[in-house]
Design a protein around this motif. Structure first.
Motif, PDB file in Angstrom:
ATOM      1  N   GLY A  63       0.721  -1.262   0.000  1.00 51.22           N
ATOM      2  CA  GLY A  63       0.000   0.000   0.000  1.00 51.22           C
ATOM      3  C   GLY A  63       0.751   1.315   0.000  1.00 51.22           C
ATOM      4  O   GLY A  63       0.120   2.369   0.004  1.00 51.22           O
ATOM      5  N   ARG A  64       2.083   1.323  -0.037  1.00 51.60           N
ATOM      6  CA  ARG A  64       2.775   2.612   0.075  1.00 51.60           C
ATOM      7  C   ARG A  64       2.422   3.557  -1.066  1.00 51.60           C
ATOM      8  O   ARG A  64       2.140   4.748  -0.840  1.00 51.60           O
ATOM      9  N   SER A  65       2.442   3.072  -2.303  1.00 50.83           N
ATOM     10  CA  SER A  65       2.130   3.961  -3.424  1.00 50.83           C
ATOM     11  C   SER A  65       0.681   4.428  -3.370  1.00 50.83           C
ATOM     12  O   SER A  65       0.367   5.555  -3.772  1.00 50.83           O
ATOM     13  N   THR A  66      -0.210   3.601  -2.856  1.00 54.98           N
ATOM     14  CA  THR A  66      -1.608   4.001  -2.704  1.00 54.98           C
ATOM     15  C   THR A  66      -1.719   5.186  -1.756  1.00 54.98           C
ATOM     16  O   THR A  66      -2.429   6.168  -2.035  1.00 54.98           O
ATOM     17  N   PHE A  67      -1.017   5.110  -0.648  1.00 56.01           N
ATOM     18  CA  PHE A  67      -1.027   6.226   0.306  1.00 56.01           C
ATOM     19  C   PHE A  67      -0.378   7.475  -0.286  1.00 56.01           C
ATOM     20  O   PHE A  67      -0.837   8.599  -0.037  1.00 56.01           O
ATOM     21  N   CYS A  73      -5.000  12.893  -4.683  1.00 60.00           N
ATOM     22  CA  CYS A  73      -6.161  12.304  -5.359  1.00 60.00           C
ATOM     23  C   CYS A  73      -7.313  12.174  -4.358  1.00 60.00           C
ATOM     24  O   CYS A  73      -7.111  11.732  -3.222  1.00 60.00           O
ATOM     25  N   GLY A  74      -8.487  12.541  -4.791  1.00 61.83           N
ATOM     26  CA  GLY A  74      -9.634  12.546  -3.888  1.00 61.83           C
ATOM     27  C   GLY A  74     -10.074  11.175  -3.447  1.00 61.83           C
ATOM     28  O   GLY A  74     -10.624  11.011  -2.353  1.00 61.83           O
ATOM     29  N   SER A  75      -9.854  10.165  -4.285  1.00 60.97           N
ATOM     30  CA  SER A  75     -10.220   8.788  -3.970  1.00 60.97           C
ATOM     31  C   SER A  75      -9.202   7.868  -4.623  1.00 60.97           C
ATOM     32  O   SER A  75      -8.893   8.030  -5.803  1.00 60.97           O
ATOM     33  N   VAL A  76      -8.680   6.912  -3.858  1.00 61.17           N
ATOM     34  CA  VAL A  76      -7.677   5.984  -4.380  1.00 61.17           C
ATOM     35  C   VAL A  76      -8.073   4.560  -4.015  1.00 61.17           C
ATOM     36  O   VAL A  76      -8.315   4.259  -2.836  1.00 61.17           O
ATOM     37  N   THR A  77      -8.133   3.706  -5.011  1.00 59.15           N
ATOM     38  CA  THR A  77      -8.410   2.285  -4.800  1.00 59.15           C
ATOM     39  C   THR A  77      -7.137   1.495  -5.034  1.00 59.15           C
ATOM     40  O   THR A  77      -6.524   1.590  -6.098  1.00 59.15           O
ATOM     41  N   GLY A  78      -6.730   0.732  -4.023  1.00 63.02           N
ATOM     42  CA  GLY A  78      -5.572  -0.145  -4.145  1.00 63.02           C
ATOM     43  C   GLY A  78      -6.026  -1.586  -4.261  1.00 63.02           C
ATOM     44  O   GLY A  78      -6.813  -2.062  -3.430  1.00 63.02           O
ATOM     45  N   ILE A  79      -5.538  -2.274  -5.298  1.00 64.96           N
ATOM     46  CA  ILE A  79      -5.941  -3.661  -5.553  1.00 64.96           C
ATOM     47  C   ILE A  79      -4.700  -4.535  -5.652  1.00 64.96           C
ATOM     48  O   ILE A  79      -3.732  -4.172  -6.330  1.00 64.96           O
ATOM     49  N   ASP A  80      -4.735  -5.684  -4.989  1.00 61.12           N
ATOM     50  CA  ASP A  80      -3.646  -6.651  -5.105  1.00 61.12           C
ATOM     51  C   ASP A  80      -4.199  -8.061  -5.019  1.00 61.12           C
ATOM     52  O   ASP A  80      -5.226  -8.297  -4.376  1.00 61.12           O
ATOM     53  N   ARG A  83      -4.036 -11.550  -0.577  1.00 60.53           N
ATOM     54  CA  ARG A  83      -4.926 -11.145   0.515  1.00 60.53           C
ATOM     55  C   ARG A  83      -4.132 -10.730   1.755  1.00 60.53           C
ATOM     56  O   ARG A  83      -4.555  -9.830   2.499  1.00 60.53           O
ATOM     57  N   SER A  84      -2.999 -11.349   1.990  1.00 64.51           N
ATOM     58  CA  SER A  84      -2.195 -10.955   3.152  1.00 64.51           C
ATOM     59  C   SER A  84      -1.630  -9.558   2.965  1.00 64.51           C
ATOM     60  O   SER A  84      -1.551  -8.774   3.926  1.00 64.51           O
ATOM     61  N   PHE A  85      -1.246  -9.204   1.743  1.00 63.18           N
ATOM     62  CA  PHE A  85      -0.780  -7.848   1.465  1.00 63.18           C
ATOM     63  C   PHE A  85      -1.898  -6.838   1.698  1.00 63.18           C
ATOM     64  O   PHE A  85      -1.690  -5.783   2.305  1.00 63.18           O
ATOM     65  N   ILE A  86      -3.084  -7.157   1.195  1.00 65.12           N
ATOM     66  CA  ILE A  86      -4.225  -6.250   1.353  1.00 65.12           C
ATOM     67  C   ILE A  86      -4.599  -6.104   2.818  1.00 65.12           C
ATOM     68  O   ILE A  86      -4.899  -4.998   3.305  1.00 65.12           O
ATOM     69  N   GLN A  87      -4.580  -7.189   3.575  1.00 67.16           N
ATOM     70  CA  GLN A  87      -4.888  -7.113   5.005  1.00 67.16           C
ATOM     71  C   GLN A  87      -3.877  -6.232   5.730  1.00 67.16           C
ATOM     72  O   GLN A  87      -4.240  -5.437   6.615  1.00 67.16           O
ATOM     73  N   ASP A 123      -8.328   8.439   4.789  1.00 64.78           N
ATOM     74  CA  ASP A 123      -9.760   8.565   4.570  1.00 64.78           C
ATOM     75  C   ASP A 123     -10.117   8.547   3.088  1.00 64.78           C
ATOM     76  O   ASP A 123     -11.273   8.310   2.726  1.00 64.78           O
ATOM     77  N   ARG A 124      -9.138   8.774   2.226  1.00 67.38           N
ATOM     78  CA  ARG A 124      -9.377   8.769   0.783  1.00 67.38           C
ATOM     79  C   ARG A 124      -9.075   7.411   0.148  1.00 67.38           C
ATOM     80  O   ARG A 124      -9.243   7.256  -1.070  1.00 67.38           O
ATOM     81  N   VAL A 125      -8.609   6.451   0.941  1.00 68.78           N
ATOM     82  CA  VAL A 125      -8.079   5.184   0.424  1.00 68.78           C
ATOM     83  C   VAL A 125      -9.022   4.034   0.730  1.00 68.78           C
ATOM     84  O   VAL A 125      -9.609   3.954   1.810  1.00 68.78           O
ATOM     85  N   GLN A 126      -9.137   3.126  -0.236  1.00 69.93           N
ATOM     86  CA  GLN A 126      -9.780   1.843   0.030  1.00 69.93           C
ATOM     87  C   GLN A 126      -8.943   0.751  -0.625  1.00 69.93           C
ATOM     88  O   GLN A 126      -8.376   0.944  -1.692  1.00 69.93           O
ATOM     89  N   PHE A 127      -8.839  -0.392   0.053  1.00 69.69           N
ATOM     90  CA  PHE A 127      -8.099  -1.537  -0.461  1.00 69.69           C
ATOM     91  C   PHE A 127      -9.052  -2.694  -0.701  1.00 69.69           C
ATOM     92  O   PHE A 127     -10.027  -2.879   0.039  1.00 69.69           O
ATOM     93  N   GLU A 128      -8.741  -3.485  -1.732  1.00 66.73           N
ATOM     94  CA  GLU A 128      -9.533  -4.680  -1.988  1.00 66.73           C
ATOM     95  C   GLU A 128      -8.678  -5.713  -2.715  1.00 66.73           C
ATOM     96  O   GLU A 128      -7.798  -5.361  -3.501  1.00 66.73           O
TER      97      GLU A 128
END
Length: 241
Positions: A63-67, A73-80, A83-87, A123-128
């Motif tokens: 998640g570093r680049s996502t942060f 950016c007003g909204s950022v979605t990080g996808i990988d 599952r352990s990375f996302i957690q 607050d602008r980030v979501q991971f999935e």
């Protein structure tokens, strides 16, 4: 294909790669310190901080680049796919930090903490979790898509490349980096570029994107106190036509 990115050892390596300080990653004064902080540099060096509405970080790992993208950016979605990375990334987002360990040698490890980067906007980030080759249709499109060192870890990278024109809005920015390490363990040779990776990318993307610039970006991943992977990624930045 079984996901090789679910082991605790790799999780710890990537947490150090993304969040470790220079001294934690590289204890040697003569080491390649200019290659540190690659997940932050791909954002800081390959795009300008012009405010964007939506951004997508594909292959976001922990998640570093996502942060980093959340700074402008007003909204950022990080996808990988891991599952352990996302957690781990989600724990850093919600709790602000995550304890992990860095291998020294043999069975010795040093306890460390991965902390939310100063100035990031969780607050602008979501991971999935998700598969970059088979992204959900409801993702929509984005002003900026960032995919660092992902292509040569996909079994069928063409699936992602042909989806990119739908993911990037007209006038939007696409950032791709890859060390061009094509390995049969990840990508069957039938899906490797026939020539250079850059020529292959250009052939697929040019009908929909304009190349803004390319550069070579070193990065280093620490395995233990005395062993490191030093690589040079091909980095390209594109504008959606």
């Amino acid at each position: 294909m079984e996901n090789p990115y679910e082991s605790t050892a790799l999780l710890n390596e990537y947490l150090l790669f993304h969040y470790g300080s220079p001294a934690e990653i590289m204890p040697w004064d003569f080491g390649p310190r200019g290659a540190l902080h690659f997940p932050a540099r791909t954002v800081a060096e390959l795009t300008d901080p012009t405010p964007r509405n939506r951004a997508l970080d594909l292959g976001c790992a922990v998640g570093r680049s996502t942060f980093e993208l959340s700074r402008f950016c007003g909204s950022v979605t990080g996808i990988d796919f891991s599952r352990s990375f996302i957690q781990a990334a989600e724990t850093i987002r919600t709790a602000g930090s995550l304890a992990y360990s860095s291998l020294e040698e043999a069975g010795r490890a040093r306890p460390l903490v991965a902390a939310l980067p100063e100035g990031a906007r969780p607050d602008r980030v979501q991971f999935e979790p998700g598969d970059a080759m088979h992204l959900r249709e409801s993702l929509g499109n984005f002003d900026l898509v960032h995919a660092a060192n992902l292509l040569c870890r996909l079994s069928t990278p063409e699936f992602l490349l042909h989806r990119l024109p739908q993911l990037v809005r007209s006038g939007g920015t696409l950032i791709l980096t890859t060390p061009c390490t094509w390995l049969e363990a990840y990508t069957p040779p039938a899906h490797w570029p026939a020539g250079s990776t850059f020529d292959w990318l250009s052939g697929v993307l040019t009908p929909h994107f304009e190349l803004l610039h390319r550069r070579d970006m070193p990065f280093v991943i620490r395995e233990h106190f005395r062993k490191f992977q030093w690589s040079v990624a091909l980095a390209t930045v594109w504008s959606r036509k």
